[in-house]
Design a protein around this motif. Structure first.
Motif, short mmCIF file in Angstrom:
data_model
loop_
_atom_site.label_atom_id
_atom_site.label_comp_id
_atom_site.label_asym_id
_atom_site.label_seq_id
_atom_site.Cartn_x
_atom_site.Cartn_y
_atom_site.Cartn_z
N PHE A 1 6.92 0.59 0.53
CA PHE A 1 5.64 -0.09 0.35
C PHE A 1 4.56 0.90 0.73
O PHE A 1 4.29 1.13 1.91
N ASP A 2 3.93 1.54 -0.28
CA ASP A 2 2.98 2.62 -0.03
C ASP A 2 1.64 2.27 -0.67
O ASP A 2 1.49 2.30 -1.90
N LEU A 3 0.66 1.95 0.18
CA LEU A 3 -0.70 1.65 -0.27
C LEU A 3 -1.69 2.68 0.29
O LEU A 3 -2.89 2.42 0.35
N SER A 4 -1.23 3.83 0.69
CA SER A 4 -2.05 4.80 1.39
C SER A 4 -3.18 5.35 0.52
O SER A 4 -3.14 5.30 -0.71
N SER A 5 -4.21 5.84 1.21
CA SER A 5 -5.36 6.51 0.57
C SER A 5 -6.06 5.63 -0.46
O SER A 5 -6.25 6.01 -1.62
N ASN A 6 -6.40 4.43 -0.03
CA ASN A 6 -7.23 3.52 -0.82
C ASN A 6 -8.38 3.05 0.07
O ASN A 6 -8.74 3.73 1.03
N ALA B 1 4.85 10.43 0.43
CA ALA B 1 4.67 11.30 1.59
C ALA B 1 5.77 11.01 2.60
O ALA B 1 5.99 9.86 2.96
N MET B 2 6.44 12.07 3.05
CA MET B 2 7.48 11.93 4.07
C MET B 2 7.22 12.95 5.16
O MET B 2 7.13 14.15 4.91
N ASN C 1 13.93 -3.76 11.37
CA ASN C 1 14.90 -2.92 12.08
C ASN C 1 15.59 -1.89 11.22
O ASN C 1 16.31 -1.03 11.74
N LEU C 2 15.41 -1.91 9.89
CA LEU C 2 15.98 -0.87 9.04
C LEU C 2 14.96 0.19 8.64
O LEU C 2 15.28 1.10 7.89
N LEU C 3 13.73 0.05 9.17
CA LEU C 3 12.65 0.95 8.78
C LEU C 3 12.95 2.38 9.20
O LEU C 3 13.34 2.63 10.34
N LYS C 4 12.73 3.33 8.25
CA LYS C 4 12.96 4.74 8.55
C LYS C 4 11.65 5.52 8.71
O LYS C 4 11.62 6.51 9.42
N GLY C 5 10.59 5.08 8.04
CA GLY C 5 9.32 5.78 8.14
C GLY C 5 8.16 4.80 8.22
O GLY C 5 8.09 3.86 7.42
N LEU C 6 7.25 4.99 9.19
CA LEU C 6 6.08 4.13 9.35
C LEU C 6 4.85 5.00 9.55
O LEU C 6 4.79 5.80 10.49
N ASN C 7 3.88 4.86 8.65
CA ASN C 7 2.64 5.63 8.73
C ASN C 7 1.46 4.69 8.65
O ASN C 7 1.19 4.09 7.61
N LEU C 8 0.74 4.55 9.79
CA LEU C 8 -0.47 3.72 9.88
C LEU C 8 -1.68 4.58 10.24
O LEU C 8 -2.70 4.06 10.69
N SER C 9 -1.59 5.87 10.04
CA SER C 9 -2.63 6.80 10.49
C SER C 9 -3.92 6.65 9.69
O SER C 9 -3.95 6.06 8.62
N HIS C 10 -5.01 7.20 10.27
CA HIS C 10 -6.32 7.24 9.62
C HIS C 10 -6.81 5.87 9.17
O HIS C 10 -7.12 5.62 8.01
N ASN C 11 -6.85 4.94 10.13
CA ASN C 11 -7.42 3.62 9.94
C ASN C 11 -8.33 3.34 11.12
O ASN C 11 -8.74 4.26 11.85
N ASN C 12 -8.69 2.08 11.32
CA ASN C 12 -9.54 1.69 12.45
C ASN C 12 -8.78 0.76 13.40
O ASN C 12 -9.35 -0.17 13.98
N LEU C 13 -7.51 0.99 13.56
CA LEU C 13 -6.68 0.13 14.39
C LEU C 13 -7.00 0.33 15.87
O LEU C 13 -7.26 1.46 16.31
N ASN C 14 -6.96 -0.77 16.63
CA ASN C 14 -7.22 -0.66 18.06
C ASN C 14 -6.13 -1.40 18.83
O ASN C 14 -5.13 -1.83 18.27
#
Length: 831
Positions: free
Chosen positions: A577-582, A630-631, A667-680
């Motif tokens: 599930f890749d929605l990056s760079s939008n 992206a990996m 629990n089966l997730l191998k890659g998680l990228n949440l970078s470059h957002n406004n998360l706190n």
């Protein structure tokens, strides 16, 4: 006179008259009881694979034959039971495709049927049972336990079945060595141990089987050389030892066996030279994917007037044009030639004499220039498979072959406009060339087209609208990395069969057409690196088979919030599930994350294959799917999508709020990228539940608090980036965290301990921007840095710039033909 003979027969052989006239004899109570006891050992189930095989290969639907077995009825009338027409003894039992499930009894009552000659239990599920160890029936001639989910060693007691002529144990999970006792079966004509896990060497005792006509031990892990004796196997017709680890030179009897017609020795480690065949019998020779060497002179096959299939691909052989030009009259009956990786520099001249050629593979050679004019006469009316990929062809004028079904021109240097193939085309592959101009709508006249790959070219213009109407046959459409502009055709109609749709890397704009929703079987959708301007298409979540969704690097915007209950089907099979760079905003999509059942391991993937793609009913890969993603911080094109890859990438958007704790359910997730957002907020400790995680990127947000110590227990984590946040406290120590460098943590002034230079014994107040109450974002320079080191215990991912993977071994029609012929022959013998 006739009356006198009848009277004599009646007086001296009254049992013959009684047995044959009334037909009143029924099977003995003892034999009926044995059959009922055997029936009660199993339950009835429906194994999808076996059912499919019964339909396609055996030729009839599976059904529970034992349902007709009733006590106190004549067992000779039961489904699958055959009795002797004179004495009513049970002589044959055919329970193939009967949906039997359970453990095969070690002391099975079938051994209590002393007159049994034929036993067929194929296409059932014996739950990894072992083959019984006390086979002892001086009458059994036919034994078929194929496709039955048996495990363990091949029982040595099979060597006691001295009358056996047919033995089929194929497609199980049998292991260990082939027992020497099989050499006792001197009457054996048909031996099939293929597609198991057998190891060790082929026993010398197999040379005793002088009556053997068909021997198949392909698809195992056998080692060593083939037993050699000049006079071996005088009656052998077909030999298949492909897909093992066999080595040494080819045995001498291979060239002289008087009856040998079919030779399959591909995918082994044979070395040395190919010698001249002395026998005139061979019709099919497959020696591909070995270590055979030397220069091939086709004159060594000149004694084979019936040869119609020759595969020498993927060895260290050299087939020069000089060696082929003088033999254009020697092999007139060839219909299939596979010379991939044979060091060819031009189209072999001997092809000129082959008017009936059906399959030709010259891929992975050094052929330059254009396809010669005389090739238009080669198989003009018969050629259905042509693969000239991975050469240096520069020009193709047109395709003259009227019945072409598979055409692969990929990975060449071909320029100019795209020629249109014949209407019979099923598979058209031209990726990785330099074709330009627009795609003519005439291509849509090919109503049988299943796979169309035009990726990695310079094609431009708009995507033909007719592709939408073609989708009732089209399953794979790849237009990646071209220069198509305009909008996605809105014409996908009901009944759309697309399973893979890839438009990555074009100039497409406008909204996403909702007609894609008509493609109910869609598994992979990659629309990344375009200019698509739309809100998130929530309706995609209802596509029941969607596993991969890549929308990165577009102009998509808005919130991903959705009102979905726990029972909602939204994205239940999603794996990537890749929605990056939008420009997505609002909170992270908790509603969707809750429904990612495939990643939560609630929805069984249900696939036994290793990679996503198109497979035949046998489970053999025909064409594998690929995507750009992206990996670990690197943009790559995955040649294959491993079925167990589970990746979520929401980076480079405008998401805000906290990272939800529900993320820890994946629990089966191998890659998680949440970078470059406004998360706190803090890093949830629940991320420590992601025991399969290999890379984690939370950089360039406004995260605060400490790094949870539980993350140190993620033993597969080989890449971590939490830089440019507001974290403080001690960095977790030990295990994987000892492998991460300072780049993983820079921009967090409050962090201390290894590997940063700041020690944790100095008490300092938290960074000023943590104390801000207005929630304003501090000025942090965004940047991407990631550490790619680790223990090496994580899964190693195969990556490549090459995009298309096309199986160039035996064409599908040949594999199916061999399987069908073998099964039909075996069925005829079992009757």
């Amino acid at each position: 006179m006739a009356s006198y003979l009848f009277l004599c027969l009646f007086l001296f052989f009254p049992h013959l008259y009684a047995s044959s006239s009334s037909g009143s004899h029924s099977c003995s109570h003892h034999e009926a009881a044995s059959l009922i006891q055997f029936k009660n050992s199993f339950s009835i189930t429906q194994t999808v694979h076996a059912v499919r095989y019964c339909s396609h290969i055996v030729g009839f639907q599976s059904y529970p034959k034992t349902n007709s077995w009733k006590e106190d009825t004549d067992c000779c009338s039961w489904d699958g039971v055959t009795c002797h027409h004179l004495n009513a003894h049970v002589i044959a039992l055919d329970l193939s495709c009967s949906r039997l499930y359970g453990n095969f009894p070690s002391n099975t009552t079938l051994f209590h049927l002393p007159h049994l000659q034929k036993l067929d239990l194929s296409y059932n599920d014996f739950n990894l049972s072992k083959i019984p160890s006390d086979f002892n029936n001086v009458s059994l001639k036919f034994l078929d336990l194929s496709h039955s989910n048996l495990s363990g060693p091949v029982s040595r007691s099979l060597g006691n079945l001295l009358q056996l002529t047919d033995l089929d144990l194929s497609r199980n999970q049998l292991s260990g060595q082939i027992p020497r006792s099989l050499g006792n079966l001197l009457q054996l004509t048909d031996l099939d141990l293929s597609r198991n896990q057998l190891s060790g060497q082929i026993p010398l005792s197999i040379l005793n089987l002088t009556q053997l006509e068909y021997m198949r031990i392909d698809g195992n892990t056998l080692e060593g050389s083939i037993p050699d004796e000049v006079t071996a196997f005088p009656n052998l017709i077909s030999l298949d030892l492909s897909g093992n680890l066999l080595s040494g030179t080819l045995p001498s009897w291979l060239y002289t066996a008087p009856s040998l017609k079919e030779i399959y020795l591909s995918q082994n480690q044979f070395s040395g030279h190919i010698k001249k065949f002395q026998s005139k019998s061979p019709e099919l020779i497959c020696l591909s994917s070995n270590n055979l060497s030397g220069v091939i002179e086709l004159s060594m096959f000149s004694n084979l007037p019936n040869l119609n299939y020759l595969d020498l691909s993927h060895n260290s052989l050299s087939l020069t044009s000089n060696s082929t030009s003088s033999v254009n009259h020697i092999l007139p009956n060839l219909i299939a030639i596979f010379f991939s990786s044979c060091n060819l520099s031009e189209f072999p001249q001997f092809l000129k004499g082959l008017k009936s050629l059906e399959s030709l593979d010259l891929s992975c050679n050094r052929i330059e220039g254009k396809i010669p004019q005389w090739m238009q006469e080669v198989g003009n009316d018969s050629l259905s498979y042509l693969n000239v990929s991975h050469n240096s062809l520069t020009e193709v004028e047109h395709f003259p072959w009227k019945n072409i079904a598979v055409l692969d021109l990929s990975s060449n240097l071909i320029r100019g406009n795209l020629p249109i193939p014949a209407l019979t085309i099923n598979v058209f592959l031209i990726s990785n060339n330099s074709f330009n101009g627009e795609v003519s709508s005439l291509i849509c006249n090919a109503s049988f087209l299943r796979i169309l790959d035009l990726s990695h070219n310079n094609l431009s213009g708009t995507i033909p609208q007719c592709f939408g109407s073609l989708s009732d046959s089209l399953e794979f459409l790849n237009l990646m990395k071209n220069k198509f502009y305009g909008t996605i055709p809105p014409t996908f109609a009901k009944g759309c069969n697309l399973s893979n749709f890839n438009l990555n890397g074009n100039l497409l704009e406008g909204p996403l057409t909702p007609s894609i929703f008509n493609c109910k079987g869609l598994e992979v959708l990659d629309l990344s690196n375009n200019k698509i301007n739309d809100t998130f298409p929530h309706w995609l979540g209802s596509l029941p088979q969607l596993q991969v969704l890549v929308l990165k690097s577009n102009h998509m915007h808005g919130s991903l919030c959705v009102n979905s209950s726990k029972s909602s089907p939204f994205f239940s099979k999603i794996q990537i599930f890749d929605l990056s760079s939008n420009y997505f905003s609002g909170p992270l999509p908790v509603g969707y994350i809750n429904n990612f059942k495939a990643i939560i391991n609630l929805e069984k993937i249900g696939s036994t294959v290793s990679y996503m793609g198109m497979y035949d009913y046998e489970g053999s890969a025909f064409y594998t799917y690929s995507i750009g993603i992206a990996m670990k911080g690197q943009d790559v094109e995955l040649v294959k999508i491993f079925t167990m890859w589970m990746i979520i990438d929401l980076s480079n958007n405008q998401f805000e709020g906290e990272i939800p704790k529900v993320i820890g359910k994946l629990n089966l997730l191998k890659g998680l990228n949440l970078s470059h957002n406004n998360l706190n907020g803090g890093i949830p400790t629940s991320i420590g539940n992601l025991t399969s995680l290999e890379w984690l990127d939370l950089s360039s947000n406004r995260l605060s608090g400490t790094i949870p110590n539980r993350l140190a227990d993620l033993s597969f984590l080989s890449s971590l980036n939490v830089s440019e946040n507001q974290l403080h406290g001690q960095i977790p120590q030990g295990k994987q965290f000892n492998t991460f460098g300072n780049d993983s943590y820079e921009g967090n002034k409050g962090l201390c301990g290894f590997p940063v230079s700041k020690g944790c014994n100095i008490i300092e107040p938290p960074p000023p921007n943590v104390l801000k109450k207005d929630g304003s974002k501090s000025n942090i320079a965004f940047g991407w840095k990631v550490v790619l080191v680790g223990y090496g215990c994580g899964v190693v991912f195969g990556m490549s710039v090459g995009y298309v993977v096309f199986q160039t071994g035996k064409p599908k029609w040949l594999v199916n033909l061999v399987e069908n012929q073998h099964e039909k022959r075996r069925r005829r013998k079992s009757k």
